[in-house]
Design a protein around this motif. Structure first.
Motif, PDB file in Angstrom:
ATOM      1  N   THR A   1       0.781  -1.236   0.000  1.00  0.00           N
ATOM      2  CA  THR A   1       0.000   0.000   0.000  1.00  0.00           C
ATOM      3  C   THR A   1       0.810   1.281   0.000  1.00  0.00           C
ATOM      4  O   THR A   1       0.225   2.362  -0.095  1.00  0.00           O
ATOM      5  CB  THR A   1      -0.916   0.023   1.232  1.00  0.00           C
ATOM      6  OG1 THR A   1      -0.106   0.018   2.414  1.00  0.00           O
ATOM      7  CG2 THR A   1      -1.845  -1.168   1.244  1.00  0.00           C
TER       8      THR A   1
ATOM      9  N   GLU B   1       3.303   5.465  -4.222  1.00  0.00           N
ATOM     10  CA  GLU B   1       2.508   6.588  -4.694  1.00  0.00           C
ATOM     11  C   GLU B   1       3.004   7.060  -6.054  1.00  0.00           C
ATOM     12  O   GLU B   1       4.192   6.898  -6.380  1.00  0.00           O
ATOM     13  CB  GLU B   1       2.545   7.751  -3.698  1.00  0.00           C
ATOM     14  CG  GLU B   1       1.821   7.479  -2.395  1.00  0.00           C
ATOM     15  CD  GLU B   1       1.729   8.721  -1.529  1.00  0.00           C
ATOM     16  OE1 GLU B   1       2.393   9.728  -1.865  1.00  0.00           O
ATOM     17  OE2 GLU B   1       0.978   8.703  -0.535  1.00  0.00           O
TER      18      GLU B   1
ATOM     19  N   PHE C   1      -2.029   9.104  -6.485  1.00  0.00           N
ATOM     20  CA  PHE C   1      -2.607   7.816  -6.131  1.00  0.00           C
ATOM     21  C   PHE C   1      -1.665   7.057  -5.216  1.00  0.00           C
ATOM     22  O   PHE C   1      -0.442   7.210  -5.283  1.00  0.00           O
ATOM     23  CB  PHE C   1      -2.860   6.968  -7.382  1.00  0.00           C
ATOM     24  CG  PHE C   1      -3.940   7.508  -8.273  1.00  0.00           C
ATOM     25  CD1 PHE C   1      -5.258   7.113  -8.112  1.00  0.00           C
ATOM     26  CD2 PHE C   1      -3.638   8.403  -9.290  1.00  0.00           C
ATOM     27  CE1 PHE C   1      -6.253   7.598  -8.938  1.00  0.00           C
ATOM     28  CE2 PHE C   1      -4.631   8.896 -10.120  1.00  0.00           C
ATOM     29  CZ  PHE C   1      -5.941   8.498  -9.947  1.00  0.00           C
ATOM     30  N   SER C   2      -2.256   6.202  -4.383  1.00  0.00           N
ATOM     31  CA  SER C   2      -1.506   5.314  -3.511  1.00  0.00           C
ATOM     32  C   SER C   2      -1.981   3.892  -3.742  1.00  0.00           C
ATOM     33  O   SER C   2      -3.167   3.660  -4.022  1.00  0.00           O
ATOM     34  CB  SER C   2      -1.711   5.704  -2.044  1.00  0.00           C
ATOM     35  OG  SER C   2      -1.063   4.787  -1.184  1.00  0.00           O
ATOM     36  N   GLY C   3      -1.059   2.933  -3.628  1.00  0.00           N
ATOM     37  CA  GLY C   3      -1.435   1.536  -3.825  1.00  0.00           C
ATOM     38  C   GLY C   3      -0.227   0.637  -3.884  1.00  0.00           C
ATOM     39  O   GLY C   3       0.897   1.041  -3.555  1.00  0.00           O
TER      40      GLY C   3
ATOM     41  N   ASP D   1      -0.194  -2.008  -8.905  1.00  0.00           N
ATOM     42  CA  ASP D   1      -1.302  -1.113  -9.255  1.00  0.00           C
ATOM     43  C   ASP D   1      -0.799   0.241  -9.718  1.00  0.00           C
ATOM     44  O   ASP D   1      -1.306   0.809 -10.686  1.00  0.00           O
ATOM     45  CB  ASP D   1      -2.237  -0.940  -8.055  1.00  0.00           C
ATOM     46  CG  ASP D   1      -2.991  -2.213  -7.723  1.00  0.00           C
ATOM     47  OD1 ASP D   1      -3.227  -3.004  -8.654  1.00  0.00           O
ATOM     48  OD2 ASP D   1      -3.332  -2.410  -6.542  1.00  0.00           O
TER      49      ASP D   1
ATOM     50  N   PRO E   1     -10.555  13.778  -3.622  1.00  0.00           N
ATOM     51  CA  PRO E   1     -10.298  12.371  -3.961  1.00  0.00           C
ATOM     52  C   PRO E   1     -11.566  11.563  -4.159  1.00  0.00           C
ATOM     53  O   PRO E   1     -11.574  10.595  -4.926  1.00  0.00           O
ATOM     54  CB  PRO E   1      -9.502  11.873  -2.750  1.00  0.00           C
ATOM     55  CG  PRO E   1      -8.825  13.097  -2.210  1.00  0.00           C
ATOM     56  CD  PRO E   1      -9.805  14.206  -2.416  1.00  0.00           C
TER      57      PRO E   1
ATOM     58  N   ARG F   1      -9.565  -0.409  -9.620  1.00  0.00           N
ATOM     59  CA  ARG F   1      -9.496  -0.950  -8.268  1.00  0.00           C
ATOM     60  C   ARG F   1      -8.033  -1.180  -7.858  1.00  0.00           C
ATOM     61  O   ARG F   1      -7.234  -1.687  -8.617  1.00  0.00           O
ATOM     62  CB  ARG F   1     -10.261  -2.267  -8.216  1.00  0.00           C
ATOM     63  CG  ARG F   1     -10.335  -2.895  -6.812  1.00  0.00           C
ATOM     64  CD  ARG F   1     -10.990  -4.253  -6.886  1.00  0.00           C
ATOM     65  NE  ARG F   1     -12.334  -4.165  -7.410  1.00  0.00           N
ATOM     66  CZ  ARG F   1     -13.417  -3.968  -6.647  1.00  0.00           C
ATOM     67  NH1 ARG F   1     -13.282  -3.843  -5.337  1.00  0.00           N
ATOM     68  NH2 ARG F   1     -14.616  -3.906  -7.199  1.00  0.00           N
TER      69      ARG F   1
ATOM     70  N   ARG G   1      -5.686   4.016  -5.107  1.00  0.00           N
ATOM     71  CA  ARG G   1      -6.509   4.847  -4.236  1.00  0.00           C
ATOM     72  C   ARG G   1      -6.102   6.311  -4.373  1.00  0.00           C
ATOM     73  O   ARG G   1      -4.969   6.679  -4.074  1.00  0.00           O
ATOM     74  CB  ARG G   1      -6.352   4.396  -2.780  1.00  0.00           C
ATOM     75  CG  ARG G   1      -7.203   5.164  -1.780  1.00  0.00           C
ATOM     76  CD  ARG G   1      -7.166   4.478  -0.430  1.00  0.00           C
ATOM     77  NE  ARG G   1      -5.809   4.409   0.086  1.00  0.00           N
ATOM     78  CZ  ARG G   1      -5.254   5.345   0.855  1.00  0.00           C
ATOM     79  NH1 ARG G   1      -5.942   6.421   1.187  1.00  0.00           N
ATOM     80  NH2 ARG G   1      -4.015   5.182   1.296  1.00  0.00           N
TER      81      ARG G   1
ATOM     82  N   VAL H   1      -5.478   9.981  -3.322  1.00  0.00           N
ATOM     83  CA  VAL H   1      -5.244  10.588  -2.009  1.00  0.00           C
ATOM     84  C   VAL H   1      -5.144  12.110  -2.080  1.00  0.00           C
ATOM     85  O   VAL H   1      -5.214  12.776  -1.039  1.00  0.00           O
ATOM     86  CB  VAL H   1      -3.964  10.013  -1.367  1.00  0.00           C
ATOM     87  CG1 VAL H   1      -4.143   8.535  -1.065  1.00  0.00           C
ATOM     88  CG2 VAL H   1      -2.744  10.230  -2.264  1.00  0.00           C
TER      89      VAL H   1
END
Length: 214
Positions: free
Chosen positions: A13, A16, A46-48, A52, A82, A89, A92, A94
């Protein structure tokens, strides 16, 4: 065990990436059109997971502003963040660089207009345009009524005539008037046939001898 779990979560997670120029899409009720939009794109972070984030592209994301059922004709300013970002999917959102977007809503209308072919460049000496045929010759333009009110034709992208000596055919996209996305042209491309011919000239020859044949 705690250290292993912490590294596993971090691996999944903590990556970024910032995607620039993510398009802003305005959803509105049927019969309304958007005009005078102050921003058409923004940057989103985005973060993940590593996978991803690596596979995320600008074409996969968009910022959605939904004013359906709660906005009528007139100017609007809507806050964005956001929560307005649609993305695959696993990625995420942020952070969104813009915190609001301003635009106006107007009644959508349509007009059937002739196509005007934009010819640019000089033909060689002695050559001129004899005929220009555009197929189709008229198209349908849809958009805000205030934008379409004074529009009398729809222009093609420029066609370069520099140095041409033979007739030719070419397909060209049409230029929708207004800002990007405000108006739509159907169809958005036409075929243009341009016939060239030698230029007709007039010359007067004086004191020509007249012979009588018997």
């Amino acid at each position: 065990l705690s250290v292993i779990v912490w590294y596993a979560i971090r691996e999944a997670t903590s990556f970024e990436a910032t995607i620039e120029d993510v398009p802003i899409e305005i959803l509105r009720d049927e019969g309304l059109a958007v005009l005078d939009q102050n921003e058409f794109s923004t940057d989103v972070r985005f973060s993940g997971s590593r996978t991803d984030i690596r596979e995320l592209t600008r074409n996969q994301a968009r910022v959605v502003v939904d004013v359906r059922g709660r906005a009528k004709e007139g100017p609007l300013t809507v806050a964005i963040g956001p929560g307005n970002v649609a993305a695959p999917r696993g990625a995420r959102p942020v952070y969104v660089r813009l915190d609001r977007v301003s635009f106006s809503l107007d009644r959508e209308t349509e007009k059937v207009l002739p196509v005007k072919v934009d010819l640019q460049g000089a033909l060689p000496p002695g050559v001129e345009v004899d005929r220009v045929v555009c197929t189709p010759a008229v198209v349908t333009l849809r958009g805000p009524s205030s934008r379409l009110r004074d529009v009398e034709n729809v222009r093609t992208l420029p066609i370069d005539m520099e140095g041409r000596q033979q007739s030719f055919k070419v397909r060209r996209s049409l230029l929708a008037p207004g800002a990007p996305g405000e108006t739509r042209v159907e169809p958005d491309r036409v075929q243009v046939e341009i016939e060239l011919t030698e230029r007709s000239v007039l010359r007067t020859v004086e004191r020509v001898d007249v012979a009588v044949l018997t």
